[in-house]
Design a protein around this motif. Sequence first.
Motif, PDB file in Angstrom:
ATOM      1  N   ALA A  70       0.848  -1.195   0.000  1.00  0.00           N
ATOM      2  CA  ALA A  70       0.000   0.000   0.000  1.00  0.00           C
ATOM      3  C   ALA A  70       0.882   1.242   0.000  1.00  0.00           C
ATOM      4  O   ALA A  70       1.780   1.371   0.824  1.00  0.00           O
ATOM      5  CB  ALA A  70      -0.909   0.004   1.223  1.00  0.00           C
ATOM      6  N   LYS A  72       1.059   5.499  -0.118  1.00  0.00           N
ATOM      7  CA  LYS A  72       0.359   6.775   0.084  1.00  0.00           C
ATOM      8  C   LYS A  72       1.130   7.884  -0.626  1.00  0.00           C
ATOM      9  O   LYS A  72       2.358   7.906  -0.583  1.00  0.00           O
ATOM     10  CB  LYS A  72       0.265   7.116   1.574  1.00  0.00           C
ATOM     11  N   ASP A  93      -3.514   7.387  -3.143  1.00  0.00           N
ATOM     12  CA  ASP A  93      -3.504   6.016  -2.612  1.00  0.00           C
ATOM     13  C   ASP A  93      -3.297   5.031  -3.751  1.00  0.00           C
ATOM     14  O   ASP A  93      -3.806   5.240  -4.857  1.00  0.00           O
ATOM     15  CB  ASP A  93      -4.841   5.687  -1.936  1.00  0.00           C
ATOM     16  N   SER A 105      -6.135   1.345  -7.654  1.00  0.00           N
ATOM     17  CA  SER A 105      -6.679   2.172  -6.584  1.00  0.00           C
ATOM     18  C   SER A 105      -8.099   2.573  -6.946  1.00  0.00           C
ATOM     19  O   SER A 105      -8.441   2.684  -8.124  1.00  0.00           O
ATOM     20  CB  SER A 105      -5.828   3.427  -6.416  1.00  0.00           C
TER      21      SER A 105
END
Lengths: 154, 200
Positions: A70, A72, A93, A105
């Motif tokens: 993941a 950011k 994201d 995403s």
Amino acid sequence: MKIKFNKAGLVALVFMASCLAAAIVRAQQNSAGHASDFSSVEYFDAPHRQQMKSRLSGAEASPQAGGLLAIKQLKLEMFDTNGVTEAVVEAPDCVYDTMSGVASSAGHLQLQTGDGNLQIEGDGFLWRQTNQWLTISNHVQTVIKGALESKTDL
Amino acid sequence: MKIIYLIALSALASVGILRAQTNAPNSNAVAEILALVTTNALPPKPTPPHAPTRIDSDSADFDLNARQAIYSGHVHVDDPRMKLTCARLTVDLPPTGGRINHIFAETNVVIDATDEKGATNHATCDKAIYDYNVQGVMTNETITLTGNPQIVNAQGTNTADVIVWDRANGHVHETNPHMSGENLDGAGANTNGLPAPKLF
């Protein structure tokens, strides 16, 4: 914890796939399994080894189950051999599947060419590294500057 | 009055002499006047910048290898000279700094264009293909409408098997045309008499 891994020649990155794969490797190597404010650079092959091909940066990278990562505040910059920015991709994201080389995403994606003449954005995306294919699922907006001007306009 | 006139003349003459002396290498008075005229000429009218083209759609696919964008679902193209809607639009993306040279619109294509005189043209078809290329000094820029193409404008309604707008030459070519409405000189024949709206 802030980890910087910006060493030249550290990893050979090809867009998100190898960039993100490198990121997860570093994160795992730092035991916490989590990286923040990271960036990673890929350089061209000879004779342009001193030139950056792409630079991937992000605010956070966290390994997830199933080989997912993941990310950011993803920012990917791509350059030509003269150091000129070809494109910048930004996504708040993103989840990257390190096994299949697919990034996706449900969030926003923004892409802009270095000259600013092409801007693309939308919500929800899927990037397939293997065939360099980007799908934006919703609300796609493209702005093209000067691309349809012709001599007959003058 | 004459005195003032003479003073003015002498002043002008002295100015001319001074200028001639100052600009010794270019002492030709005619050339100097021409230079002044040239210097003071109004600059050419700047061409207003072409507003950006905007494309909105439900979804899109970008093949970065082939440099191609495929827009799907409620596609809207908004260009300063025309508006286009369709279900699917394929655009060949140009290299950095380049120009778009191929666009393919398909399914329920509707084009609304306004020409330089402000006249409106409403076109519908199944497929529209925009092509642009430069061969030597020749610029080719066409929009080909196929699949029940129809153009409605002040001159009437035109339908044909194929309608080609030749933007570079300002002509409209029709294959097997069928026209109705007003001012239809030579109806039934292939005609270049239609106004050529500038799409894209």
